[in-house]
Motif scaffolding. Structure first.
Motif, PDB file in Angstrom:
ATOM      1  N   GLU A 356     118.192  29.912 -56.837  1.00  0.00           N
ATOM      2  CA  GLU A 356     117.595  28.522 -56.009  1.00  0.00           C
ATOM      3  C   GLU A 356     119.094  27.783 -55.810  1.00  0.00           C
ATOM      4  OE1 GLU A 356     113.999  27.578 -55.368  1.00  0.00           O
ATOM      5  OE2 GLU A 356     114.408  29.309 -55.348  1.00  0.00           O
ATOM      6  N   ASP A 357     120.228  28.410 -56.230  1.00  0.00           N
ATOM      7  CA  ASP A 357     121.163  27.958 -55.894  1.00  0.00           C
ATOM      8  C   ASP A 357     122.118  28.728 -54.771  1.00  0.00           C
ATOM      9  OD1 ASP A 357     124.244  27.454 -55.847  1.00  0.00           O
ATOM     10  OD2 ASP A 357     124.002  27.558 -58.314  1.00  0.00           O
ATOM     11  N   PRO A 358     122.379  27.565 -53.782  1.00  0.00           N
ATOM     12  CA  PRO A 358     122.694  28.026 -52.046  1.00  0.00           C
ATOM     13  C   PRO A 358     124.047  28.228 -52.597  1.00  0.00           C
ATOM     14  CG  PRO A 358     121.591  26.092 -51.713  1.00  0.00           C
ATOM     15  CD  PRO A 358     121.448  25.939 -53.421  1.00  0.00           C
ATOM     16  N   GLU A 359     124.866  27.912 -53.218  1.00  0.00           N
ATOM     17  CA  GLU A 359     126.130  28.684 -53.304  1.00  0.00           C
ATOM     18  C   GLU A 359     126.199  30.029 -53.553  1.00  0.00           C
ATOM     19  OE1 GLU A 359     128.863  25.903 -55.243  1.00  0.00           O
ATOM     20  OE2 GLU A 359     128.112  24.182 -54.357  1.00  0.00           O
ATOM     21  N   VAL A 360     125.377  29.744 -54.878  1.00  0.00           N
ATOM     22  CA  VAL A 360     125.623  31.741 -55.536  1.00  0.00           C
ATOM     23  C   VAL A 360     124.779  32.405 -54.695  1.00  0.00           C
ATOM     24  CG1 VAL A 360     124.392  32.531 -56.874  1.00  0.00           C
ATOM     25  CG2 VAL A 360     125.717  31.213 -57.563  1.00  0.00           C
ATOM     26  N   GLY A 361     124.329  31.902 -53.467  1.00  0.00           N
ATOM     27  CA  GLY A 361     123.379  33.430 -52.977  1.00  0.00           C
ATOM     28  C   GLY A 361     124.252  33.262 -51.373  1.00  0.00           C
TER      29      GLY A 361
END
Length: 446
Positions: A356-361
């Motif tokens: 749910e973390d866009p930066e991690v994605g």
């Protein structure tokens, strides 16, 4: 539907003559124009639907023989055809019919001088040798793409699918003839010895595409000077990040493992962030309810007490392509650890993360070196039909011109076409004329 009227076997005395006819058929197909190739595809789509009963009867013959011979369940599953599979194959052919013509598309248009214009255009590779195991549906996927792109194809399927392959190749050759094309553009190869013989013809065959195990790919690469578009093992991972939505994690883990366990894009290893361990139990429970056997490391097993079919993992499990309802599970210490595991044990096929973390994605997309990399989607999406390619000739895990599902673009090379008005190369040079090298609109002719 006619039986296949000619196949290439190791007993053929005139392989060179056969390959000459295949090359001739390929050149006629490439030069026929889009309308004729579309007509052949249209007739193929209609034939698959009209001849479904006879195709399925041939497939039942193969299945009965394979069961009697004790073919392993994963291969037996791949061998089977059904009415719905044939409809899907026909739909893939329909999708190719509606696609733009891939042959002769201009990539670059340059004026070298007034009245001297150069185009770089797409062109068929030529004659393909495709070797595949167990799956007769690959016959239509491969050959329809070859027809669409103006390539000829030599098809070598597994012995276990002999009757199915003959029935399907018969449909293909009939569709070519009925469109006024040469049937030898699709030729069936039978007999293991025939493959070894063909691999020596590096002047007559332009590309080999082995679809099967890593061992098969390596064996082919060692046995020929023909370029090989390799598909290694499908060791695909799903990484459950600490921020992953639990319901999404359950859904994607079950889909990736259970939708089609024998597929090369099935999830084989579940990587669990230590921060997600408290939420792992519902994921494992859902998998167990679908009959999945889990091979888990110590940290993962500690939170899975009471879940059936959980066993201790061994080191060799991390690089296994199970091809069945078995799943490796390993705990990792964050994104970097997950990526390191993927690069160490994976096959560069398809990797996915739930987060749910866009930066991690975005970091996962940027850092994972694989043919297909997904965020919040099942590994099962790595497929030519699902990508909108119409079909796929295979999945390439190498780093050559085609990577991932190989559709029409992967079966093309380029040519240079120069249109002049009497210029000589000696007209240009020091103290003479200079090239203009002016980029022109791609859509303009002449």
């Amino acid at each position: 539907m006619n039986q296949v009227d000619e196949t290439l076997q190791s007993s053929d005395a005139n392989t060179v003559e056969m390959l000459f006819r295949v090359r001739s058929a390929q050149r006629a197909l490439a030069g026929a124009g889009r309308a004729t190739r579309v007509e052949a595809l249209s007739r193929l789509s209609a034939t698959l639907r009209a001849e479904s009963a006879s195709i399925l009867a041939a497939n039942r013959e193969d299945l009965e023989r394979a069961q009697a011979e004790g073919l392993e369940p994963a291969l037996l599953h791949r061998l089977g055809l059904s009415e719905s599979k044939l409809q899907t194959l026909a739909s893939g052919v329909d999708q190719l019919m509606s696609a733009d013509d891939p042959v002769g598309r201009t990539l670059r248009h340059t004026e070298l001088d007034a009245g001297l214009r150069l185009r770089q255009v797409t062109s068929p590779i030529g004659v393909l040798l495709v070797i595949f195991e167990s799956r007769p549906d690959a016959v239509i996927q491969i050959a329809s793409l070859a027809m669409h792109t103006g390539n000829a194809v030599l098809l070598k399927g597994g012995r276990e699918a002999a009757a199915s392959n003959r029935a399907l190749v018969g449909c293909l050759r009939d569709s070519l003839r009925s469109a006024g094309l040469q049937a030898d553009a699709v030729t069936l190869v039978e007999g293991r010895e025939a493959v070894g013989e063909l691999l020596a013809f590096d002047q007559e065959i332009d590309l080999v595409i082995p679809r099967g195990s890593n061992e098969l790919v390596r064996t082919i690469q060692r046995s020929t000077r023909i370029p090989v578009l390799g598909h290694a093992d499908g060791v695909c991972h799903l990484y459950l990040h600490a921020s992953a939505d639990r319901e999404m994690a359950v859904r994607l883990a079950v889909d990736g493992k259970c939708d089609y366990p024998a597929a090369c894009n099935a999830t084989e290893t579940l990587l669990v962030d230590r921060g997600f361990l408290p939420d792992l139990l519902p994921v494992a429970t859902a998998l167990a309810e679908r009959g999945v056997r889990m091979r888990a490391d110590e940290s993962s097993r500690a939170v899975l007490e009471g879940v059936g079919r959980v066993e201790a993992a061994a080191e060799g499990d991390w690089s296994r392509e199970w091809g069945n309802l078995t799943l490796s599970i390993r705990t990792v210490e964050g994104l970097d650890d997950a990526v390191e595991h993927i690069h160490r044990y994976g096959s560069a096929h398809t990797e996915a993360i739930v987060t749910e973390d866009p930066e991690v994605g975005e970091s996962f997309l940027a850092s994972v070196d694989a043919a297909s990399v997904f965020v919040n989607a099942s590994t099962r999406f790595a497929d030519g039909f699902r990508y909108g390619l119409g079909a796929e000739v295979g999945i390439s895990t190498g780093r050559i011109h085609a990577r991932g599902p190989v559709g029409a673009e992967g079966l093309l090379t380029t040519r240079w076409l120069l249109r002049g008005s009497g210029q000589a190369a000696s007209d240009f040079g020091e103290g003479k004329k200079s090239f203009t090298h002016r980029s022109l609109p791609i859509g303009r002719q002449g």
